[in-house]
Design an enzyme around this catalytic site. Structure first.
Site, PDB file in Angstrom:
ATOM      1  CB  CYS A   1       9.538  52.547  -1.761  1.00 21.40           C
ATOM      2  SG  CYS A   1       9.841  51.272  -0.185  1.00 21.40           S
TER       3      CYS A   1
ATOM      4  CG  ASP B   1       3.685  12.360   5.770  1.00 22.99           C
ATOM      5  OD1 ASP B   1       2.732  12.438   6.787  1.00 22.99           O
ATOM      6  OD2 ASP B   1       3.992  13.772   5.261  1.00 22.99           O
TER       7      ASP B   1
ATOM      8  CB  CYS C   1       6.637  50.237  -0.676  1.00 23.83           C
ATOM      9  SG  CYS C   1       7.853  48.910  -0.613  1.00 23.83           S
TER      10      CYS C   1
ATOM     11  CB  CYS D   1       9.864  47.518   3.399  1.00 26.64           C
ATOM     12  SG  CYS D   1       9.422  49.451   2.875  1.00 26.64           S
TER      13      CYS D   1
ATOM     14  CD  GLU E   1      -2.230  -1.562   2.395  1.00 27.21           C
ATOM     15  OE1 GLU E   1      -2.487  -0.056   3.482  1.00 27.21           O
ATOM     16  OE2 GLU E   1      -3.056  -2.655   2.955  1.00 27.21           O
TER      17      GLU E   1
ATOM     18  CE  LYS F   1       8.974   7.726   7.199  1.00 27.84           C
ATOM     19  NZ  LYS F   1       8.901   7.869   8.453  1.00 27.84           N
TER      20      LYS F   1
ATOM     21  CB  CYS G   1      12.912  48.581   0.851  1.00 24.18           C
ATOM     22  SG  CYS G   1      11.171  48.226  -0.504  1.00 24.18           S
TER      23      CYS G   1
ATOM     24  CE1 TYR H   1      -4.527   2.433   8.486  1.00 23.99           C
ATOM     25  CE2 TYR H   1      -3.684   4.252   7.380  1.00 23.99           C
ATOM     26  CZ  TYR H   1      -3.384   4.031   8.541  1.00 23.99           C
ATOM     27  OH  TYR H   1      -2.941   4.538  10.116  1.00 23.99           O
TER      28      TYR H   1
ATOM     29  CE  LYS I   1       4.954   5.088   7.308  1.00 20.80           C
ATOM     30  NZ  LYS I   1       4.439   6.694   7.818  1.00 20.80           N
TER      31      LYS I   1
HETATM   32  S1  IVH Z   1      -0.859   0.744   9.127  1.00 25.75           S
HETATM   33  C1  IVH Z   1       0.306  -1.748  12.836  1.00 25.75           C
HETATM   34  N1  IVH Z   1      -1.290   1.523   6.198  1.00 25.75           N
HETATM   35  O1  IVH Z   1       1.573   5.047   9.204  1.00 25.75           O
HETATM   36  C2  IVH Z   1       0.264  -0.483  12.114  1.00 25.75           C
HETATM   37  N2  IVH Z   1      -0.032   2.697   8.032  1.00 25.75           N
HETATM   38  O2  IVH Z   1       4.178   4.444  11.070  1.00 25.75           O
HETATM   39  C3  IVH Z   1      -0.488  -0.500  11.344  1.00 25.75           C
HETATM   40  N3  IVH Z   1       0.327   4.796   7.241  1.00 25.75           N
HETATM   41  O3  IVH Z   1       0.893   5.186  12.313  1.00 25.75           O
HETATM   42  C4  IVH Z   1      -0.128   1.206  10.008  1.00 25.75           C
HETATM   43  N4  IVH Z   1      -0.363   4.610   5.332  1.00 25.75           N
HETATM   44  O4  IVH Z   1      -0.424   6.593  10.280  1.00 25.75           O
HETATM   45  C5  IVH Z   1      -0.670   1.425   7.287  1.00 25.75           C
HETATM   46  N5  IVH Z   1      -1.172   2.262   4.006  1.00 25.75           N
HETATM   47  C6  IVH Z   1      -0.977   1.923   5.323  1.00 25.75           C
HETATM   48  C7  IVH Z   1      -0.577   3.817   5.865  1.00 25.75           C
HETATM   49  C8  IVH Z   1      -0.394   3.696   7.115  1.00 25.75           C
HETATM   50  C9  IVH Z   1       0.235   6.030   5.901  1.00 25.75           C
HETATM   51  C10 IVH Z   1       0.914   5.712   8.635  1.00 25.75           C
HETATM   52  C11 IVH Z   1      -0.006   5.337   9.919  1.00 25.75           C
HETATM   53  C12 IVH Z   1       0.530   4.587  11.018  1.00 25.75           C
HETATM   54  C13 IVH Z   1       1.564   5.391  10.240  1.00 25.75           C
HETATM   55  C14 IVH Z   1       3.354   3.855  10.973  1.00 25.75           C
END
Ligand code: IVH
Length: 701
Positions: A428, A121, A449, A443, A117, A330, A425, A243, A119
């Protein structure tokens, strides 16, 4: 409100709730609009009204929760039924291969599959459903306990308030009911986020009022989910990808099944997940998404790999912090080096001087980067920059380009320019200032200005303020150049003869094309009509438009609702300002400073003389309407938008009658902050309807 008997009101509320939820689900899940926006709003209004009159009949899955409106003073800490763990991180392929080896050693008896999946943010959220209805939304907190932010979570339009019980929903419901016949009790987890488009809009708004922009969508989401005013949260348009599914039953055997089921039940499951047979499949997925992820609506920082089979997950178990069956990979923030060709110094509406790096264009995270903000003088020193250096550029939170350092491996290109922060500035010539302990250089010539005065008038005429569209497309520019406008009040003194025949030719910097702006009869009339029409803009818009630092649209609305008139606001002291909801010290101070300046007083007086709206619309205490006709009211506690006197006036101005005590005859008890317990108890015993402040406001229509 007397049209329905009590049970019919309940029936109608149920019917409307069901109908509107059905249309919302169809819209968000199937992209189908079965009724027009107007019809939808009409039904929603009817429901809102019925709920206001019968607060006890409002359902937890009512679509009216989506628009917010509740103010939460403090979020309650609640314990998670299932702890919210984190994931261990990896940054390279080798770490992933090692992790896969460890898995292989444990899962010896049968093959395993992975689900990959993205990740996302944002911030992790946990949502509890009871009998299929969303009852709680909680932040991760420390993993054991989080904050109850249900009212804010309910504003997420893609999150079902109740899992669907129509069409495909029935199938799911039966599936779940088969597992646990009596209830539909479960939790879902996901990532709450601010879509990049909303983030960009909000940052634009912040810059507009002199606030520094939010660093990245993650911070923006975190801040918004913790806001006290859920109406503001709704306006910001948060979203959430689900998720994870958690429940006590064991009919679902794999993560894949859970994702398919969640999707079918109407949850927002990102379609980016994929089942793969082995770690090589994971690596292919990582490579595939390393660039493509930048086209998603949400900021991302990696991928998550999870074992598909629940029984195998159990075999693998957990460490103290994280599951052994999942891992995060990451992506390294993509960093590229490019030539720093020069630095320009930009002067904004508030006078802040921002250094901007002019770069040899490079492709980064799917866009071309030509410029990057250097924020302030300290940042230039910290990075040790010189023009002609090669510099590393990254995208902070994947969105905003940022210079992270000098690329020492590349020889600088000799430059005859030295990088020094100007003392005067660039627009001006006024000597720049920097207040002690502050990073910004500014300024001080705010009245003379050019970019500052232009910026202030541009702010004033924008759609969200005075909405003078007829001055767009270079027309305002021409008025500046001809010296006809130096501040927004000058707009209202413009005369037809002054404008007719004015002309200017501009050259577009990017395309080199010439553009001619010329004021013919029709254009001039159009401009003057637009200016005239702006006099009808409500007081809150005027207040936003005059450009008091830190007073954005929402704050302006709150100030206008509280003080009602410009005169009252102008003489308000610090304490009075601080009593306005959501007005903190910084805003209060800024309002005081604004009105202390003689120039600003003159400016506001000129606007007053020109006939702009300087009073909130509902100021009149004489008869306003008959929405409360024939009803009796009593209040207890204090209120955010009304003093006691104002509340009493309001009731009477709208045909209602105030009574002195709780009795069976009382129609409504309006309950405020610090309400008296005896009144509440008595009202409850006698079955008197209790409403809060916003419900009272809604009653007024
Ligand atoms: S699974 C047991 N799936 O990443 C942990 N987490 O570092 C289950 N996050 O706290 C998390 N996308 O906030 C999971 N597709 C994804 C995610 C995801 C973002 C975040 C989530 C979690 C953190 C873990």
């Amino acid at each position: 409100m007397d049209l329905f008997s009590h049970t019919t009101e309940a029936q109608r509320i149920n019917e409307l709730t069901e109908k509107l939820n059905y249309y919302t689900d169809r819209y968000y899940q199937d992209a189908v609009s079965e009724i027009s926006d107007e019809e939808f709003d009409f039904l929603l209004k009817e429901l809102e009204k019925l709920e206001t009159e019968n607060p006890h009949l409002k359902r937890p899955d009512s679509p009216t929760h989506r628009v917010g409106g509740t103010i939460t003073k403090e979020f309650k800490a609640v314990e998670h039924r299932y702890p919210m763990l984190s994931l261990s991180n990896t940054y390279n392929e080798q770490d992933l291969l090692d992790w896969d080896e460890r898995i292989k050693k444990v899962l010896t008896d049968r093959p395993y599959e992975y689900i990959c999946e993205i990740k996302f943010d944002g911030i992790s959220l946990s949502m509890t459903y009871e009998n299929g209805v969303l009852v709680r939304g909680v932040t991760r907190g420390d993993g054991t306990k989080g904050d109850d932010i249900t009212t804010n979570v309910k504003t997420i339009r893609t999150l079902p308030l109740r899992i669907s019980d129509f069409g495909f929903g029935n199938e799911i419901k039966t599936q779940l009911e088969a597992l646990k016949p009596e209830t539909l009790n479960f939790e879902v987890r996901g990532e709450g986020f601010m879509p990049i488009s909303s983030f960009e809009r909000i940052n634009q708004e912040r810059e507009d009022i002199g606030e520094s922009p939010l660093a990245n969508p993650r911070n923006a989401a975190a801040g918004t989910f913790k806001m006290q005013d859920s109406g503001e949260v709704a306006r910001r348009g948060l979203d959430c990808y689900i998720y994870q599914f958690l429940s006590d039953n064991d009919a679902i055997k794999t993560h894949e099944e859970s994702l398919l089921m969640l999707k079918k039940a109407g949850f927002n499951v990102s379609p980016t997940w994929r089942k793969v047979a082995d770690i090589q499949g994971v690596i292919a997925y990582i490579n595939e998404w390393s660039e493509k992820r930048h086209s998603l609506p949400c900021a991302t920082d990696g991928i998550v790999v999870k074992i598909n089979d629940y029984a195998q997950r159990e075999e693998l178990g957990f460490t103290s912090k994280s599951p052994r069956w999942a891992i995060a990979y990451k992506y390294k923030a993509e960093s590229k080096s490019t030539l720093l060709k020069g630095v320009t110094f930009q002067v904004g509406r508030t006078g802040a001087v921002t250094p901007v790096a002019e770069l040899e264009p490079i492709e980064l995270a799917m866009t071309t980067v030509k410029r990057a903000t250097l924020h302030n003088a300290d940042e230039i020193v910290r990075l040790g920059l010189q023009i002609g250096d090669y510099v590393f550029v990254e995208k902070a939170g994947e969105i905003i380009p940022k210079i992270t350092g000098v690329d020492k491996s590349k020889k600088p290109v000799l430059s005859d320019q030295k990088l020094v922060f100007p003392t005067n500035c660039p627009a001006c010539g006024t000597e720049l200032k920097r207040n002690e302990g502050e990073a910004a250089t500014f300024c001080p010539n705010d009245k003379g200005c050019p970019p500052q005065i232009k910026g202030k008038v541009e702010h004033f005429i924008q759609r969200k303020a005075m909405n003078i569209e007829s001055l767009g497309e270079g027309k305002l520019e021409l008025l500046f150049d001809k010296g006809l406008v130096r501040n927004a009040a000058d707009l209202y003194d413009l005369r037809y003869e002054q404008l007719l025949g004015l002309e200017k030719i501009t050259v577009d910097e990017e395309t080199g094309k010439e553009r001619r702006v010329s004021f013919k009869e029709k254009t001039v009339q159009n401009i003057l009509d637009g200016i005239e029409k702006s006099k009808q803009q409500p007081f809150a818009k005027v207040l936003f438009g005059i450009g008091i630092r830190f007073v954005g649209e929402t704050t302006a609305e709150k100030l206008a609702a509280y003080f009602k008139t410009m005169d009252a606001l102008q003489v308000a002291d610090f304490e009075a300002l601080r009593s306005v909801p959501e007005v903190g010290e910084r805003i209060a101070q800024s309002v005081l400073e604004f009105f202390k300046e003689v120039d600003n007083q003159e400016f506001v007086n000129r606007l007053k003389a020109s006939g702009l709206q300087m009073e909130a619309e509902n100021i009149v205490v004489e008869i306003e309407g008959n929405a409360l006709e024939g009803k009796t009211f009593l209040y207890t506690g204090t209120f955010e938008n009304f003093s006691r006197e104002e509340l009493e006036n309001k009731i009477e101005a709208n045909g209602g009658k105030l009574v002195s005590g709780v009795s069976k005859k009382l129609d409504f008890l309006i309950v405020g902050e610090g309400a008296g317990p005896s009144k509440l108890q008595k009202a409850q015993q006698l079955g008197v309807k209790m409403i809060n402040e916003s419900e009272f406001i809604a009653l007024l229509g």
